[in-house]
Design a protein around this motif. Structure first.
Motif, PDB file in Angstrom:
ATOM      1  N   ILE A  43    -107.498  77.556 -17.072  1.00  0.00           N
ATOM      2  CA  ILE A  43    -106.531  76.969 -16.133  1.00  0.00           C
ATOM      3  C   ILE A  43    -107.251  76.370 -14.938  1.00  0.00           C
ATOM      4  N   VAL A  44    -106.880  75.154 -14.598  1.00  0.00           N
ATOM      5  CA  VAL A  44    -107.384  74.488 -13.400  1.00  0.00           C
ATOM      6  C   VAL A  44    -106.187  74.259 -12.484  1.00  0.00           C
ATOM      7  N   GLU A  45    -106.158  74.967 -11.360  1.00  0.00           N
ATOM      8  CA  GLU A  45    -105.045  74.837 -10.420  1.00  0.00           C
ATOM      9  C   GLU A  45    -105.463  73.946  -9.262  1.00  0.00           C
ATOM     10  N   LYS A  46    -104.675  72.905  -9.050  1.00  0.00           N
ATOM     11  CA  LYS A  46    -104.950  72.020  -7.930  1.00  0.00           C
ATOM     12  C   LYS A  46    -104.645  72.742  -6.629  1.00  0.00           C
ATOM     13  N   SER A  47    -105.609  72.742  -5.725  1.00  0.00           N
ATOM     14  CA  SER A  47    -105.413  73.454  -4.458  1.00  0.00           C
ATOM     15  C   SER A  47    -104.393  72.722  -3.612  1.00  0.00           C
ATOM     16  N   ASN A  48    -103.542  73.501  -2.985  1.00  0.00           N
ATOM     17  CA  ASN A  48    -102.516  72.940  -2.104  1.00  0.00           C
ATOM     18  C   ASN A  48    -102.978  73.127  -0.658  1.00  0.00           C
ATOM     19  N   ASN A  49    -103.729  72.150  -0.168  1.00  0.00           N
ATOM     20  CA  ASN A  49    -104.320  72.272   1.168  1.00  0.00           C
ATOM     21  C   ASN A  49    -103.266  72.365   2.265  1.00  0.00           C
ATOM     22  N   GLU A  50    -102.121  71.694   2.034  1.00  0.00           N
ATOM     23  CA  GLU A  50    -101.082  71.722   3.055  1.00  0.00           C
ATOM     24  C   GLU A  50    -100.567  73.135   3.279  1.00  0.00           C
ATOM     25  N   SER A  51    -100.380  73.868   2.157  1.00  0.00           N
ATOM     26  CA  SER A  51     -99.872  75.241   2.283  1.00  0.00           C
ATOM     27  C   SER A  51    -100.890  76.130   2.962  1.00  0.00           C
ATOM     28  N   LYS A  52    -102.179  75.908   2.627  1.00  0.00           N
ATOM     29  CA  LYS A  52    -103.221  76.755   3.199  1.00  0.00           C
ATOM     30  C   LYS A  52    -103.398  76.494   4.691  1.00  0.00           C
ATOM     31  N   LYS A  53    -103.187  75.224   5.107  1.00  0.00           N
ATOM     32  CA  LYS A  53    -103.360  74.882   6.512  1.00  0.00           C
ATOM     33  C   LYS A  53    -102.157  75.281   7.360  1.00  0.00           C
ATOM     34  N   GLN A  54    -101.061  75.544   6.692  1.00  0.00           N
ATOM     35  CA  GLN A  54     -99.827  75.816   7.420  1.00  0.00           C
ATOM     36  C   GLN A  54     -99.908  77.166   8.140  1.00  0.00           C
ATOM     37  N   LYS A  55     -99.996  77.114   9.453  1.00  0.00           N
ATOM     38  CA  LYS A  55    -100.138  78.344  10.237  1.00  0.00           C
ATOM     39  C   LYS A  55     -98.781  78.962  10.543  1.00  0.00           C
ATOM     40  N   ASN A  56     -97.784  78.119  10.765  1.00  0.00           N
ATOM     41  CA  ASN A  56     -96.461  78.615  11.132  1.00  0.00           C
ATOM     42  C   ASN A  56     -95.572  78.746   9.893  1.00  0.00           C
ATOM     43  N   ARG A  57     -96.081  79.443   8.909  1.00  0.00           N
ATOM     44  CA  ARG A  57     -95.316  79.653   7.678  1.00  0.00           C
ATOM     45  C   ARG A  57     -94.100  80.524   7.980  1.00  0.00           C
ATOM     46  N   PRO A  58     -92.917  80.160   7.454  1.00  0.00           N
ATOM     47  CA  PRO A  58     -91.720  80.963   7.718  1.00  0.00           C
ATOM     48  C   PRO A  58     -91.896  82.408   7.256  1.00  0.00           C
ATOM     49  N   SER A  59     -91.329  83.329   8.022  1.00  0.00           N
ATOM     50  CA  SER A  59     -91.366  84.739   7.640  1.00  0.00           C
ATOM     51  C   SER A  59     -90.467  84.954   6.424  1.00  0.00           C
ATOM     52  N   ARG A  60     -90.579  86.139   5.822  1.00  0.00           N
ATOM     53  CA  ARG A  60     -89.727  86.444   4.672  1.00  0.00           C
ATOM     54  C   ARG A  60     -88.250  86.395   5.071  1.00  0.00           C
ATOM     55  N   LYS A  61     -87.961  86.865   6.282  1.00  0.00           N
ATOM     56  CA  LYS A  61     -86.583  86.835   6.768  1.00  0.00           C
ATOM     57  C   LYS A  61     -86.079  85.404   6.870  1.00  0.00           C
ATOM     58  N   LYS A  62     -86.936  84.494   7.358  1.00  0.00           N
ATOM     59  CA  LYS A  62     -86.559  83.097   7.499  1.00  0.00           C
ATOM     60  C   LYS A  62     -86.351  82.445   6.131  1.00  0.00           C
ATOM     61  N   VAL A  63     -87.196  82.799   5.150  1.00  0.00           N
ATOM     62  CA  VAL A  63     -87.049  82.245   3.795  1.00  0.00           C
ATOM     63  C   VAL A  63     -85.707  82.673   3.199  1.00  0.00           C
ATOM     64  N   ILE A  64     -85.347  83.939   3.398  1.00  0.00           N
ATOM     65  CA  ILE A  64     -84.056  84.434   2.910  1.00  0.00           C
ATOM     66  C   ILE A  64     -82.910  83.670   3.577  1.00  0.00           C
ATOM     67  N   GLN A  65     -83.047  83.392   4.887  1.00  0.00           N
ATOM     68  CA  GLN A  65     -82.016  82.627   5.599  1.00  0.00           C
ATOM     69  C   GLN A  65     -81.904  81.205   5.034  1.00  0.00           C
ATOM     70  N   ILE A  66     -83.053  80.606   4.693  1.00  0.00           N
ATOM     71  CA  ILE A  66     -83.055  79.260   4.104  1.00  0.00           C
ATOM     72  C   ILE A  66     -82.291  79.267   2.781  1.00  0.00           C
ATOM     73  N   ILE A  67     -82.529  80.296   1.971  1.00  0.00           N
ATOM     74  CA  ILE A  67     -81.836  80.408   0.685  1.00  0.00           C
ATOM     75  C   ILE A  67     -80.337  80.594   0.891  1.00  0.00           C
ATOM     76  N   LEU A  68     -79.974  81.493   1.809  1.00  0.00           N
ATOM     77  CA  LEU A  68     -78.561  81.796   2.042  1.00  0.00           C
ATOM     78  C   LEU A  68     -77.805  80.598   2.609  1.00  0.00           C
ATOM     79  N   GLN A  69     -78.500  79.734   3.343  1.00  0.00           N
ATOM     80  CA  GLN A  69     -77.867  78.543   3.899  1.00  0.00           C
ATOM     81  C   GLN A  69     -77.650  77.458   2.846  1.00  0.00           C
ATOM     82  N   HIS A  70     -78.306  77.602   1.695  1.00  0.00           N
ATOM     83  CA  HIS A  70     -78.192  76.629   0.606  1.00  0.00           C
ATOM     84  C   HIS A  70     -77.258  77.225  -0.458  1.00  0.00           C
ATOM     85  N   ARG A  71     -75.992  76.843  -0.406  1.00  0.00           N
ATOM     86  CA  ARG A  71     -74.965  77.448  -1.265  1.00  0.00           C
ATOM     87  C   ARG A  71     -75.335  77.356  -2.746  1.00  0.00           C
ATOM     88  N   MET A  72     -75.887  76.226  -3.171  1.00  0.00           N
ATOM     89  CA  MET A  72     -76.205  76.040  -4.583  1.00  0.00           C
ATOM     90  C   MET A  72     -77.362  76.938  -5.031  1.00  0.00           C
TER      91      MET A  72
END
Length: 406
Positions: free
Chosen positions: A185-214
């Motif tokens: 397996i060759v996985e392309k590195s996602n530099n944007e994700s690695k550079k992202q310092k202000n990654r949403p917390s788990r609580k914020k990710v859950i809120q993002i999901i809950l705000q998306h009805r679908m």
């Protein structure tokens, strides 16, 4: 061949091996417990249920965590950790002499049971949105094929080599699949994700999901589909025994169970491609209606061949659910959070694996096995209504308000 296509086919083969290996031990799990000592049937049945279910409980808790780690550091390391972890757990099961030790190993196995969900996240993230359904349908075919042949091969090996060597052979095959991932397996590195310092917390990710009805509705459907599949599974052999007087009930039960898998295998890719063409929500609604229509008549069968045919048709209708659900999440979830969101979706599926047998056992205990088919059909209709309502509300929100004076 492109890297993406090579990754897809490597993961197809590895998922076939992993799914087959993990289901090899299921046909003889209760028989293995009986070798630990002189136990009553009630004791063996109770512990078989505990040992089977605990894996899904811990997997339910761990799936979002593995998805979050995968988004940040890549999915290939997670595949390696899970692959070697599963193989070590299964290898040690062959040397257990006590139900508590086997229970603990199955618990640990649940922690690292993220290989197939992680492979789905890996392939989903590298796949263009316009062909996500078809591609994920191809990937699911590997998992379904392994699940079909695993129990059969496990039973043959247990009869031929004994329980201990079956665990050792199974663990070795998983190590082989993991090594293929390591070197293939060759996985392309996602530099944007690695550079992202202000990654949403788990609580914020859950809120993002809950705000998306679908997204919430789609995950709810993932739960319903798994609960519907597993509600009758532990009772299928008993139901088959009511339909036939043949001696080989175990084989005939396996035939009825495998019929669903073969139907699933036949149309999975086509349903995914149809989702790419007309919309994943439309295909999911079609499949939920078909699933409800085809599972309820199973309560009225009078011969085994009728049940097998209906299980086959039911498998054809249910086969497109997973690729359409995953492709929809691939389309809607933020790119840098897709692994974690897919992890929460997988948690809903694992929860369905636990809830389904409990529901089936409770319902059949009060009103008989046939009634489980009615309840499961009702679950699929509930899923259809939930998805239809969510689509309607989402379109209403997106519809622009008419201007004054028009």
């Amino acid at each position: 061949m492109s890297i993406e296509k090579r990754n897809l086919w490597i993961m197809w083969v590895c998922n076939f091996i992993i799914a087959g290996s993990m289901t090899m031990v299921m046909p003889f799990l209760s028989l293995y417990i009986e070798t630990f000592g002189e136990f009553s049937d009630e004791y063996v049945q109770r512990w078989s249920g505990f040992i089977f279910g605990i894996t899904f409980v811990t997997a339910f808790l761990m799936s979002p965590i593995w998805g979050r780690i995968g988004d940040k550091y890549g999915f290939k390391p997670i595949l390696l950790i899970n692959g070697f972890g599963i193989s070590a757990s299964i290898f040690l099961m062959g040397f257990m002499h006590h139900v508590h030790g086997l229970f603990l190993l199955r618990l640990v196995m649940g922690i690292v049971t993220g290989f197939i969900p992680t492979s789905i996240a890996l392939i989903a993230k590298q796949t263009p949105k316009k062909i996500a359904g078809e591609t994920l349908g191809i990937l699911q075919m590997g998992t379904v094929s392994g699940t079909l042949f695993g129990p059969l091969l496990g039973g043959v090996m247990a009869d031929s080599f004994g329980f201990q060597y079956t665990f050792i052979i199974t663990a070795s095959s998983i190590v082989l699949a993991t090594l293929v991932v390591l070197f293939g397996i060759v996985e392309k590195s996602n530099n944007e994700s690695k550079k992202q310092k202000n990654r949403p917390s788990r609580k914020k990710v859950i809120q993002i999901i809950l705000q998306h009805r679908m997204l919430v509705s789609v995950m709810g459907i993932a739960f319903i589909v798994q609960a519907g599949l597993f509600s009758i599974q532990p009772l299928l052999s008993l139901y088959v025994s009511e339909l036939t007087s043949a001696d080989n009930v175990a084989f005939l039960s396996g035939l009825a169970f495998s019929a669903t898998g073969f139907g699933n295998l036949l149309l999975t890719k086509r349903w995914g491609k149809l989702g790419d063409d007309i919309g994943y929500d439309k295909v999911m609604m079609i499949l939920l209606i078909l699933a409800a229509t085809l599972i309820v008549p199973q309560a009225f069968v009078t011969d085994l061949w009728q049940l097998v045919i209906l299980r086959f048709l039911f498998g054809m209708s249910i086969g497109g659910m997973l690729p359409c659900i995953t492709a929809y999440i691939r389309m809607e979830a933020p790119f840098e959070l897709q692994g974690e969101v897919l992890g929460y979706n997988q948690s809903f599926r694992f929860l369905g694996n636990v809830f389904g047998p409990m529901l089936g056992g409770i319902v059949s205990g009060y009103v008989g096995i046939s009634s489980v088919f009615y309840v499961t059909g009702g679950l699929f209709l509930l899923g259809f209504w939930m998805l239809w309502w969510s689509v309607k509300q989402t379109r209403k929100v997106k519809k622009p308000s008419p201007r004054r004076g028009q």
